[in-house]
Every structure is written in structure tokens, then in C-alpha cells.
Design an enzyme around this catalytic site. Structure first.
Site, short mmCIF file in Angstrom:
data_model
loop_
_atom_site.label_atom_id
_atom_site.label_comp_id
_atom_site.label_asym_id
_atom_site.label_seq_id
_atom_site.Cartn_x
_atom_site.Cartn_y
_atom_site.Cartn_z
CG ASN A 126 25.94 38.69 49.70
OD1 ASN A 126 24.99 37.89 49.84
ND2 ASN A 126 25.75 39.98 49.49
CG HIS A 132 24.64 43.19 45.60
ND1 HIS A 132 23.85 43.52 46.67
CD2 HIS A 132 24.66 44.26 44.78
CE1 HIS A 132 23.41 44.77 46.50
NE2 HIS A 132 23.89 45.23 45.37
CB SER A 146 28.54 41.27 41.82
OG SER A 146 28.30 42.27 40.85
CG ASP A 177 26.11 44.91 49.12
OD1 ASP A 177 26.15 43.74 49.53
OD2 ASP A 177 25.06 45.58 49.13
#
Ligand code: GRF
Length: 186
Positions: free
Chosen positions: A105, A107, A134, A143
Site C-alpha cells: 500500500n 500511505h 511510504s 498502516d
């Protein structure tokens, strides 16, 4: 069979990171664009590029039941790596376990700072000098998975959450493909 170099990108909205991932693909093939929002703007762009797309509204379906349907679509395309790109839905523990270590992912903060939402406003409110983005592995905790790469973005005097978001987004578009190209080889 799962092939790590066959990537599915999951989106819910405009898909600017999805575009960057498609355009920056060297070591991976974008084999599916999937969305939990059939109206997501990014789907139109993907179709225009001739990319395979899949979408199903997630509202109204139980979380794991939805994820099992999504999982079948991913298997149909022999996906081995999942890249979340503005996918605004928390995945079920079942799905995260089945894809353990294979979901990444992006972020918009320098993790571990500012997990969750409103990252730019929070960075400004804290008086930070530097923000950024990130790319991390997705785990059950929001996260919180291993950070694979980061890019710093200096905060400028007079920045608002909106101006900072724009500059961080530009940094995201450079960072995400770079990290994914390396990740699929490891
Ligand atoms: C980006 O800010 C990304 O960091 C966050 O969601 C937003 C997605 O934007 N995870 P886009 O759909 O890629 O334009």
C-alpha cells in the site's frame, strides 16, 4: 497459480497512483485493475488503456464474503501481488492472511508517523518540517506493516493540507513504481 510479477491494483477513486504504477511497470505486469466502486474514475482510464478491469460495489456485502469474491477474481487472473492505490476499504483478516506478505500500500506520511486519515493536516498541526510518503506491506494492523520505501517532502511556509497533499502525491507517483519494481523481484 500465483505469479508474483502479475500485479492487481485495487482502487476506489481517481487512481492517480494506479496510473503511475501502470506507466512505471518494468519488472511486473499489471494484470488486473479491481475496484470496490464501479464508478471509480480510474476504471475508465484503465479500460481506455485496454487493461483488464473488475469491479463490484462493496457496500451491502459482508466484509469477508466480499473479499472471497474479490479473491476469486484475483485467482482467475493468476495474480501474485496486490498493490492498493487509494483503496478505501479495510480488508478482512481472512483476506490479509491468505495474501500474507503479498499486499502493498502507499500511505501519505512518513510511517510510523500518522497512520490512518488526515495525514497532511496532522503533520502541519504538529509543526513538522518534513512530510512524505511510504510504501509498506499490508498487515492486519492499519498502516503498520514493514516499510519498503519512503520519499521525503519538505513542508514549506504557508503550506495548507491541500498544497502539501499535491506535492506528496507527486512524490508518491515516483516512489510507488520504483518500490514495486524491486518488491516483485525479492
Ligand atoms: C493517495 O493519497 C494515497 O497515498 C492514499 O490514497 C490516495 C489515493 O489517490 N492511499 P489516487 O487515487 O492514487 O489518486
Amino acid at each position: 497459480m500465483r505469479d508474483p510479477k502479475r500485479v492487481a491494483i485495487l482502487i476506489s477513486g481517481r487512481g492517480s497512483n494506479m496510473r503511475a504504477l501502470v506507466e512505471g511497470a518494468r519488472n511486473y505486469e499489471v494484470a488486473l485493475i479491481a475496484s470496490n466502486k464501479p464508478q471509480a474514475a480510474g476504471l475508465g482510464w484503465a479500460r481506455g488503456r485496454g487493461l483488464p478491469t473488475w469491479s463490484l460495489e462493496s457496500k451491502g456485502t459482508a466484509k469477508e464474503a466480499y473479499d472471497r469474491i474479490l479473491n476469486a477474481a484475483l485467482d482467475d487472473h493468476s495474480i501474485g501481488t496486490i498493490a492498493l492505490a487509494g483503496f478505501m476499504r479495510i480488508l478482512s483478516p481472512w483476506f490479509v492472511e491468505v495474501w500474507s506478505g503479498r499486499i502493498v500500500n502507499i500511505h501519505p506520511s512518513l510511517l510510523p508517523k500518522y497512520r490512518g486519515l488526515d495525514t497532511h493536516a496532522r503533520a502541519l498541526a504538529a509543526g513538522d518540517q518534513i512530510s512524505g510518503c511510504s510504501v509498506h506491506i499490508v498487515t492486519e494492523e492499519l498502516d503498520a506493516g514493514e516499510v519498503l520505501g519512503q520519499a521525503e517532502v519538505p513542508i514549506q511556509p504557508g503550506d495548507t493540507p491541500g498544497t502539501l497533499e499535491q506535492r506528496v502525491l507527486t512524490a508518491e507517483h515516483a516512489l510507488y513504481p520504483e518500490v514495486l519494481n524491486a518488491f516483485v523481484l525479492r
